[in-house]
Structures are given as structure tokens and as C-alpha cells.
Write an enzyme that holds these catalytic residues in place. Structure first.
Site, PDB file in Angstrom:
ATOM      1  N   ASN A 157      -4.762  11.329   5.392  1.00  0.00           N
ATOM      2  CA  ASN A 157      -5.573  10.377   6.171  1.00  0.00           C
ATOM      3  C   ASN A 157      -6.760   9.962   5.299  1.00  0.00           C
ATOM      4  O   ASN A 157      -6.931  10.452   4.168  1.00  0.00           O
ATOM      5  CB  ASN A 157      -6.025  11.020   7.489  1.00  0.00           C
ATOM      6  CG  ASN A 157      -6.624   9.991   8.449  1.00  0.00           C
ATOM      7  OD1 ASN A 157      -6.043   8.921   8.657  1.00  0.00           O
ATOM      8  ND2 ASN A 157      -7.790  10.266   9.003  1.00  0.00           N
ATOM      9  N   LYS A 158      -7.575   9.087   5.820  1.00  0.00           N
ATOM     10  CA  LYS A 158      -8.702   8.524   5.074  1.00  0.00           C
ATOM     11  C   LYS A 158      -9.503   9.606   4.358  1.00  0.00           C
ATOM     12  O   LYS A 158      -9.789  10.660   4.918  1.00  0.00           O
ATOM     13  CB  LYS A 158      -9.587   7.751   6.064  1.00  0.00           C
ATOM     14  CG  LYS A 158     -10.827   7.102   5.488  1.00  0.00           C
ATOM     15  CD  LYS A 158     -10.560   6.214   4.296  1.00  0.00           C
ATOM     16  CE  LYS A 158      -9.530   5.143   4.553  1.00  0.00           C
ATOM     17  NZ  LYS A 158      -9.068   4.481   3.299  1.00  0.00           N
TER      18      LYS A 158
ATOM     19  N   ARG B 183       0.884  -1.193   0.000  1.00  0.00           N
ATOM     20  CA  ARG B 183       0.000   0.000   0.000  1.00  0.00           C
ATOM     21  C   ARG B 183       0.912   1.232   0.000  1.00  0.00           C
ATOM     22  O   ARG B 183       1.903   1.263   0.733  1.00  0.00           O
ATOM     23  CB  ARG B 183      -0.941  -0.004   1.209  1.00  0.00           C
ATOM     24  CG  ARG B 183      -2.012  -1.095   1.091  1.00  0.00           C
ATOM     25  CD  ARG B 183      -3.120  -0.913   2.111  1.00  0.00           C
ATOM     26  NE  ARG B 183      -4.029   0.160   1.747  1.00  0.00           N
ATOM     27  CZ  ARG B 183      -4.954   0.637   2.586  1.00  0.00           C
ATOM     28  NH1 ARG B 183      -5.059   0.167   3.816  1.00  0.00           N
ATOM     29  NH2 ARG B 183      -5.769   1.599   2.198  1.00  0.00           N
TER      30      ARG B 183
ATOM     31  N   ASP C 208      -2.095   8.751   8.092  1.00  0.00           N
ATOM     32  CA  ASP C 208      -1.320   7.733   7.370  1.00  0.00           C
ATOM     33  C   ASP C 208       0.082   8.218   7.019  1.00  0.00           C
ATOM     34  O   ASP C 208       1.000   7.426   6.861  1.00  0.00           O
ATOM     35  CB  ASP C 208      -2.047   7.305   6.101  1.00  0.00           C
ATOM     36  CG  ASP C 208      -3.123   6.305   6.451  1.00  0.00           C
ATOM     37  OD1 ASP C 208      -4.187   6.747   6.914  1.00  0.00           O
ATOM     38  OD2 ASP C 208      -2.872   5.101   6.318  1.00  0.00           O
TER      39      ASP C 208
END
Ligand code: MRU
Length: 347
Positions: A247-248, A93, A237
Site C-alpha cells: 500500500n502507499k 502502473r 494495492d
């Protein structure tokens, strides 16, 4: 383990890796066992395990298993045989820097002359895991101190035990603040399209009997306008050197909305998430996942035939929208270049 810290998504047991399969939650608690780096990388890619710190820890164990196998098969040149395993793990990822951070720590250790290299790598992977749990508890303590007795907080995605070594980043702060009577109500975004909020965060918070209501992302502005929350608390992240936070997807909208409504915005992340080599958020690679995650729910097509979808998994919140960054090394108010480089120099 304390009563509000009972979930372990990643476990090392009898020389193999056990992952709680997060694709199956909350309907089934199934574990999968892994014995090599390739399967470990696939588990990261397919979101059996997810969340930046958890995938870093998982990758460290993945590399340990690769090293053990190579050492057995090629005792004289085992190190040079490891590159394909390192590459497959590193590519699993792209956004969360913890994956690269953990692999780099393992690679540095395996390059050293050592009479017992596999034991050293095993101890290091376990240390990376334990350090993350310790960091979570430290961040929970620091973040909790900032929260005044309040009515509600909003969180996004899943930043709990499932996303970390244990306890959680943003969710760790929420757990601790709730246990001290400072939070009456947690609002959790569903977190489309993978439903980390409704499937995972809600599962964790219900186990801890923390009052939680799910909202769809579109309800956040209304929630803030009604004055129901005083903090948005999220994880990260990757944090760039200038304080920009990946981030998300959906986090950036929350930060903009929070500033507009006078709601404070807290990012909780260990220093393993800060990447001083990424200068600004623009340099952070944003993972794009399959359009099917948007077009389908539970393998059933929801969207109209023929329509396509764009599915970026993360967004970048400018550092200037972050009121507080909580790390295990301390708190940073409105993170920027100077403040982050002095934070990273602390021991
Ligand atoms: O795609 P995911 O579920 O791995 O995304 C996770 C997040 O965005 C979390 O907020 C982040 O990793 C912090 S977890 C402590």
C-alpha cells in the site's frame, strides 16, 4: 446515491470515459474526456486517476475503447490488433494488481466467440465498475461491525470514492462507522509526497462533514502514544498469497507503530486486490516515481540545490502485522496463506 456517496471519479458516458482530474483537487473540479487506450494509460500514469480499484475500472474502459476502434477499422482481425493497447494499459502502473485483474477479465471475454463482442465488453466494463461499488458497501458494512464506539481512527493515503468505483474501501468503513456515531475524530496523514491525504481524503471527508484533522506522517507515533486512536484503517494495492500488503509508502511504518502501541490495524480491500499468484510481498513490484515529487512542491523547488531523492510509491506490510483484513467476501483475522486461499474459494 446516499448522501455520503456522491462522488464518482470515473464515469462512462455516451461512449467515452470521463475522469475527475485528481491532480487539480481540491482547488478545482475539472473533468477530462478520453476516447482511446493510449490517453487512458497516460491518465493512469500521470495520476489523473489513481487508487487501485479506480485504475482497474479505468483500464477496463480503456480496453473497451481500443476494442471498439479496432473492430471498426479491422472487422476481420480486430482481436490481434489489440495487443499494443493491452500492453500500454498494463504497463501504466506496476503495483496495483486491480489493473491487471480488470484487464484479464476483459481479455478473457474478448477471446470468446460472440456475435456482439463490443456490447459484451461494454457490459463487462460496466459490471466491473458496479461490482466495485457494491463491494465497497459490503466491506463498509463488515468493517463497521468491528468498530466499537470509539474516539479516533487514523487513515493513510486516499481510499475513498476517488480511489474506487465509489464510496471507498477504508474510507467506506470510516464513512459508515461515522454515520453510526462510532467515530468522533478522523486523523488523516498528509501522505507525502503526492498529498493524497491533505488534498483528496480531506476533501472527501469535509464534503461529508466528518470531523477530520490532518497530521504529518511523523506525528503518527505521538498520536498513538497519546491514546487518541484505536484503529488504523487503510486500503491496499496488492495483497500477496501469504497476506503481505502493498500500500502507499508509509503504511508499513503505521503497522509497526500500531502493533507497538496496541492500536489495531485494519486493511480494507476487495478480493480483486488479492493476487494468489504473488506468493509473498517480496515479489510485489514497487513503483518508483520521479524524485521531483519529493524535491518540488507545486512545481517549485523546495529541496536544496543538487540534492537527489528516492521516491518509492509503495511499501509492503508483513501479513503478521495486519490484525484484520476486510473484503467483500468476508473478514480474515491475521491473514495468511491458508486463510486467503479459503477466502478466495468462497463465491
Ligand atoms: O499512488 P496512489 O494514490 O494510486 O496510491 C493509492 C493507495 O495506495 C491506496 O491506499 C490504495 O490504492 C487503495 S485505494 C482503495
Amino acid at each position: 446515491m446516499p448522501p455520503n456517496d456522491t462522488i464518482r471519479a470515473v464515469e462512462w458516458k455516451d461512449n467515452h470515459l470521463i475522469l475527475l482530474d485528481q491532480r487539480k483537487l481540491p482547488h478545482a473540479e475539472q473533468y477530462i474526456q478520453l476516447y482511446n487506450a493510449e490517453d487512458t494509460a497516460e491518465a493512469i500514469r500521470n495520476m489523473v486517476v489513481r487508487g487501485a480499484p479506480a485504475i482497474g475500472i479505468t483500464a477496463a474502459y480503456g480496453l473497451l475503447m481500443a476494442a471498439r476502434k479496432a473492430f471498426k477499422q479491422y472487422p476481420h482481425d480486430w482481436r490481434s490488433r489489440l495487443q499494443p493497447d493491452i500492453d500500454v494499459l498494463a504497463a501504466a502502473r506496476p503495483t496495483a494488481i486491480n489493473l491487471h485483474w480488470a484487464l484479464q477479465r476483459m481479455i478473457t471475454a474478448l477471446d470468446e466467440e460472440d456475435p456482439e463482442p463490443i456490447n459484451t465488453l461494454m457490459a463487462l466494463a460496466q459490471r466491473i465498475h458496479q461490482e466495485d461499488i457494491d463491494a465497497n458497501h459490503r466491506m463498509a458494512f463488515l468493517g463497521n461491525e468491528l468498530i466499537k464506539p470509539t474516539h479516533g481512527v487514523l487513515t493513510h493515503c486516499n481510499t475513498g470514492s476517488l480511489a474506487t468505483g465509489g464510496y471507498g474501501t477504508a474510507l467506506g468503513v470510516i464513512r459508515t462507522a461515522y454515520s453510526e456515531g462510532k467515530i468522533e475524530q478522523v486523523y488523516a496523514d498528509e501522505t507525502r509526497p503526492w498529498w493524497q491525504g491533505s488534498r483528496l481524503t480531506a476533501w472527501e471527508l469535509m464534503r461529508d462533514k466528518i470531523p477530520t484533522q490532518l497530521i504529518c506522517e511523523g506525528a503518527a507515533a505521538h498520536l498513538m502514544k497519546l491514546g487518541k486512536i484505536s484503529w488504523v484503517v487503510v486500503g491496499a494495492d496488492r495483497i500477496a498469497a501469504n497476506g503481505d500488503v502493498a500500500n502507499k509508502i508509509g503504511t508499513y511504518s503505521l503497522a509497526v507503530l500500531a502493533r507497538f502501541h496496541g492500536v489495531r490495524f485494519m486493511v480494507v480491500a476487495p478480493t480483486s486486490t488479492i493476487d494468489m499468484n504473488t506468493l509473498t510481498g517480496e515479489q510485489i513490484p514497487i513503483e518508483e516515481r520521479s524524485p521531483d515529487e519529493i524535491l518540488n512542491v507545486n512545481q517549485q523547488r523546495i529541496a536544496a540545490p543538487q540534492v537527489s531523492a528516492w521516491n518509492p510509491a509503495f511499501d509492503v506490510t508483513p501479513g503478521k502485522l495486519v490484525d484484520i483484513l476486510v473484503t467483500e467476501k468476508g473478514i480474515v483475522v491475521r491473514p495468511d496463506n491458508e486463510k486467503l486461499s479459503s477466502l478466495m474459494q468462497r463465491s
